[in-house]
Design an enzyme around this catalytic site. Structure first.
Site, mmCIF file in Angstrom:
data_model
loop_
_atom_site.group_PDB
_atom_site.id
_atom_site.type_symbol
_atom_site.label_atom_id
_atom_site.label_comp_id
_atom_site.label_asym_id
_atom_site.label_seq_id
_atom_site.Cartn_x
_atom_site.Cartn_y
_atom_site.Cartn_z
ATOM 1 N N ARG A 92 0.819 -1.213 0.000
ATOM 2 C CA ARG A 92 0.000 0.000 0.000
ATOM 3 C C ARG A 92 0.856 1.268 0.000
ATOM 4 O O ARG A 92 0.551 2.228 -0.711
ATOM 5 C CB ARG A 92 -0.933 -0.005 1.209
ATOM 6 C CG ARG A 92 -1.978 1.092 1.213
ATOM 7 C CD ARG A 92 -3.028 0.882 0.137
ATOM 8 N NE ARG A 92 -2.729 1.532 -1.127
ATOM 9 C CZ ARG A 92 -3.173 1.102 -2.301
ATOM 10 N NH1 ARG A 92 -3.912 0.010 -2.399
ATOM 11 N NH2 ARG A 92 -2.861 1.748 -3.409
ATOM 12 N N LYS A 127 3.368 24.879 -3.604
ATOM 13 C CA LYS A 127 2.076 24.322 -3.213
ATOM 14 C C LYS A 127 2.134 22.803 -3.299
ATOM 15 O O LYS A 127 1.558 22.168 -4.179
ATOM 16 C CB LYS A 127 0.976 24.891 -4.106
ATOM 17 C CG LYS A 127 0.788 26.396 -3.927
ATOM 18 C CD LYS A 127 -0.246 26.958 -4.880
ATOM 19 C CE LYS A 127 -0.398 28.465 -4.703
ATOM 20 N NZ LYS A 127 -1.363 29.052 -5.668
ATOM 21 N N LYS A 159 7.300 39.420 -2.492
ATOM 22 C CA LYS A 159 5.876 39.474 -2.796
ATOM 23 C C LYS A 159 5.276 40.744 -2.193
ATOM 24 O O LYS A 159 5.980 41.543 -1.564
ATOM 25 C CB LYS A 159 5.191 38.208 -2.273
ATOM 26 C CG LYS A 159 5.746 36.936 -2.928
ATOM 27 C CD LYS A 159 5.104 35.689 -2.370
ATOM 28 C CE LYS A 159 3.713 35.473 -2.937
ATOM 29 N NZ LYS A 159 3.727 35.174 -4.364
ATOM 30 N N GLU A 189 7.464 40.341 -7.352
ATOM 31 C CA GLU A 189 6.107 40.175 -7.861
ATOM 32 C C GLU A 189 5.569 41.532 -8.305
ATOM 33 O O GLU A 189 5.662 42.523 -7.575
ATOM 34 C CB GLU A 189 5.231 39.590 -6.757
ATOM 35 C CG GLU A 189 3.795 39.366 -7.120
ATOM 36 C CD GLU A 189 3.003 38.842 -5.928
ATOM 37 O OE1 GLU A 189 2.989 37.608 -5.741
ATOM 38 O OE2 GLU A 189 2.424 39.656 -5.186
ATOM 39 N N ASP A 210 2.041 38.830 -11.851
ATOM 40 C CA ASP A 210 1.046 38.142 -11.039
ATOM 41 C C ASP A 210 -0.374 38.571 -11.395
ATOM 42 O O ASP A 210 -0.746 39.730 -11.211
ATOM 43 C CB ASP A 210 1.324 38.409 -9.556
ATOM 44 C CG ASP A 210 0.390 37.627 -8.652
ATOM 45 O OD1 ASP A 210 0.252 36.410 -8.851
ATOM 46 O OD2 ASP A 210 -0.207 38.247 -7.745
#
Length: 271
Positions: A92, A127, A159, A189, A210
């Protein structure tokens, strides 16, 4: 990786695999194949082998395939032979990892295909699933993408909140350039064209556009005129990435390739 595998197996197995202990003789030998139940882009073969070998160091893991290759439905792409109890206990964890990694690699490959011929390069983001960053970013590479940053120590990314604290883009870049190690790149950014001008004048290494409109990104490309790389970020999906890449940006970063990838269907079957 070995430390992580120990944690993953401890989470799943705890003291022992009760079912395998009851149903399988201690000395029984088994031969299992890892089978693709849908078309997949391979990633994680070595990691699967490491998991099986943690439970049975003497097992054999045979494959003629490599990570990054495409496998069609029904293909047995790896065969594992060893102690039956050990292989069933490791099954598994090994499958969970490979299914996740192949899902990311396959989705990445779809995005890469969408921007073929534009000159833009697909990047991932931070992410990622906590604890799985390195294997998920490796899966992106298997799918044809590249890593943006492995972690916060890999580069300076200014940022909006950093800029707000510093007072302006120029002030933020000036402070970063004064304190950063010499070989460290600085990216800022920008969500407006006046910020692109300000960042360029301040000597930044990379500008992230962005959530800009495609029209504004084309204008930013003209302003920068290939003096530094431009990255596009925000609102990037399979149905939007082509148009964004065609604006002339150098990189397109996509959080969805790690954040929203679906695990593929892979089975471990007796052969």
């Amino acid at each position: 990786m070995n430390q992580l595998i120990d944690l993953w197996l401890d989470e799943d197995v705890n003291y022992y695999d009760l079912t395998a202990k009851i149903m399988v003789d201690d000395e029984a030998v088994a031969k299992f194949g890892m089978n693709a139940r849908e078309p997949i882009t391979l990633s994680g073969l070595k990691l699967a082998e490491m998991v099986f070998r943690k439970m049975d160091p003497d097992c054999t893991f045979e494959t003629s395939r490599k990570d990054g290759e495409r496998v069609e439905t029904g293909e047995t792409f790896a065969v594992i032979t060893g102690n039956a109890q050990a292989l069933l206990t490791a099954e598994r964890v090994a499958l969970n990892l490979v299914q996740r990694m192949c899902g990311i690699a396959g989705l990445t490959a779809e995005y890469v295909k969408e921007i073929e011929g534009t000159g833009a390069i697909l990047l991932d983001s931070r992410k990622t699933t906590p604890g799985l960053r390195m294997i998920e970013k490796y899966a992106v590479v298997c799918g044809g993408g590249r890593s943006h940053r492995l972690g916060l120590d890999n580069g300076i990314m200014l940022k909006d909140n950093h800029i707000a604290v510093a007072g302006s883009i120029a002030a933020a870049i000036q402070r970063a350039k004064a304190k950063a190690p010499m070989l460290t790149k600085i990216e800022v950014e920008a969500d407006r064209l006046d910020q692109v001008h300000e960042a360029l004048d301040a000597g930044v290494d990379v500008i992230m556009l962005d959530n800009m409109s495609n029209e504004d990104m084309r204008k930013a490309v003209e302003i920068v005129d290939k003096r530094i790389p431009l990255e596009c970020s925000g609102g990037v999906r399979l149905d939007t990435i082509r148009a964004k890449a065609e604006t002339g940006v150098d990189f397109v970063s996509v959080g969805r390739i790690t954040q929203s990838a679906t695990c593929v269907d892979i089975g471990l079957d007796d052969v």
